[in-house]
Design a protein around this motif. Sequence first.
Motif, mmCIF file in Angstrom:
data_model
loop_
_atom_site.group_PDB
_atom_site.id
_atom_site.type_symbol
_atom_site.label_atom_id
_atom_site.label_comp_id
_atom_site.label_asym_id
_atom_site.label_seq_id
_atom_site.Cartn_x
_atom_site.Cartn_y
_atom_site.Cartn_z
ATOM 1 N N UNK A 119 0.670 -1.207 -0.081
ATOM 2 C CA UNK A 119 0.047 -0.045 -0.132
ATOM 3 C C UNK A 119 0.970 1.215 0.145
ATOM 4 N N UNK A 120 0.361 2.494 -0.424
ATOM 5 C CA UNK A 120 0.953 3.656 -0.369
ATOM 6 C C UNK A 120 0.203 4.759 -0.581
ATOM 7 N N UNK A 121 0.711 5.861 -1.086
ATOM 8 C CA UNK A 121 0.119 7.135 -1.152
ATOM 9 C C UNK A 121 1.083 8.012 -1.876
ATOM 10 N N UNK A 122 0.277 8.881 -2.881
ATOM 11 C CA UNK A 122 0.670 9.966 -3.760
ATOM 12 C C UNK A 122 0.768 11.275 -3.062
ATOM 13 N N UNK A 123 1.617 11.920 -2.823
ATOM 14 C CA UNK A 123 1.664 13.256 -2.236
ATOM 15 C C UNK A 123 2.098 14.128 -3.463
ATOM 16 N N UNK A 124 1.312 15.301 -3.301
ATOM 17 C CA UNK A 124 1.496 16.470 -4.403
ATOM 18 C C UNK A 124 1.174 17.434 -3.990
ATOM 19 N N UNK A 125 1.865 18.893 -4.530
ATOM 20 C CA UNK A 125 1.319 20.181 -4.018
ATOM 21 C C UNK A 125 1.076 20.852 -5.430
ATOM 22 N N UNK A 126 -0.093 21.226 -5.713
ATOM 23 C CA UNK A 126 -0.512 21.657 -7.013
ATOM 24 C C UNK A 126 -1.410 22.908 -7.126
ATOM 25 N N UNK A 127 -1.663 23.281 -8.154
ATOM 26 C CA UNK A 127 -2.393 24.360 -8.574
ATOM 27 C C UNK A 127 -3.044 24.275 -9.965
ATOM 28 N N UNK A 128 -4.422 23.774 -9.834
ATOM 29 C CA UNK A 128 -5.054 23.695 -11.112
ATOM 30 C C UNK A 128 -5.874 24.961 -11.783
ATOM 31 N N UNK A 129 -5.148 26.104 -11.170
ATOM 32 C CA UNK A 129 -5.986 27.213 -11.907
ATOM 33 C C UNK A 129 -6.490 28.194 -10.921
ATOM 34 N N UNK A 130 -6.987 27.452 -9.657
ATOM 35 C CA UNK A 130 -7.563 28.335 -8.785
ATOM 36 C C UNK A 130 -7.006 28.685 -7.251
ATOM 37 N N UNK A 131 -5.891 27.935 -7.322
ATOM 38 C CA UNK A 131 -5.015 28.212 -6.087
ATOM 39 C C UNK A 131 -4.474 26.983 -5.585
ATOM 40 N N UNK A 132 -3.434 27.027 -4.702
ATOM 41 C CA UNK A 132 -2.621 25.938 -4.274
ATOM 42 C C UNK A 132 -3.171 24.872 -3.488
ATOM 43 N N UNK A 133 -2.886 23.841 -3.301
ATOM 44 C CA UNK A 133 -3.400 22.887 -2.267
ATOM 45 C C UNK A 133 -2.605 21.473 -2.234
#
Length: 241
Positions: A104-118
């Motif tokens: 088992x695992x997880x993907x961690x990412x810091x993203x902005x899809x055009x509305x702000x970071x999360x």
Amino acid sequence: MLVATYNVHRGRDAAGLFRPDRIARVIAEIRPDLIALQEAQHYFHPARPMFDAAWLARETGLHPLRVAEREGEQGWRSNVVLLRAGARLLAPPHGLRLGGMEPRGAILAELDLGWGGFRLIATHLSLGAGRRRIQAERLLGAMRTGAESGLPTLVLGDFNEWRPGHSVLGVLEPVFGTPPPAPSFPAFRPMLSLDRILGHPKGLVPVVEVHDTRLARRASDHLPLKARVDTALLAPRAAGV
């Protein structure tokens, strides 16, 4: 911003046939900006993609998020994240090992899809309650140690837990609250809320819905979940990395 999570059962439909085209058609029905998939890779052949990336882009308009530790693969430990075109990385995505009888695992990412970071955490947790509690603690630890630890956070995935306050839900409750039931399993007669979309801070994910269509009931043993994110609570836009 519309997000979704979907356990795709290794691309096998209700009859056990390998039909990734049906999965893509369900995703196209949802039309998400981001979707987290579970069981979207074979454990022993992770470099053999379930989807042809060019075909997937034509069918859904989405592209796999590449994880640094798995160059050339579509995901990490059966998790695959698909994003809309133009998504920006605020930090390099990476995989988190969560252990368990299955890898088992997880993907961690810091993203902005055009509305702000999360921050995104896309995961698939174990069958055992004790192991799920440990995995939940690791997810919280990863959330606190990111490049921007104060970013709004979305957790999407198959938690394998339907009982409020038990195992993973009990560990995450102080941060994410108690999610309302959204029965997604089994797809032909959904009774158990195994799949979750959680948001922090409070109000980031106002409503979660099950995507229940005739096609979705045939394409996998889980139904997808989808949610509108309150983009007013996302972080102000920042330069990508």
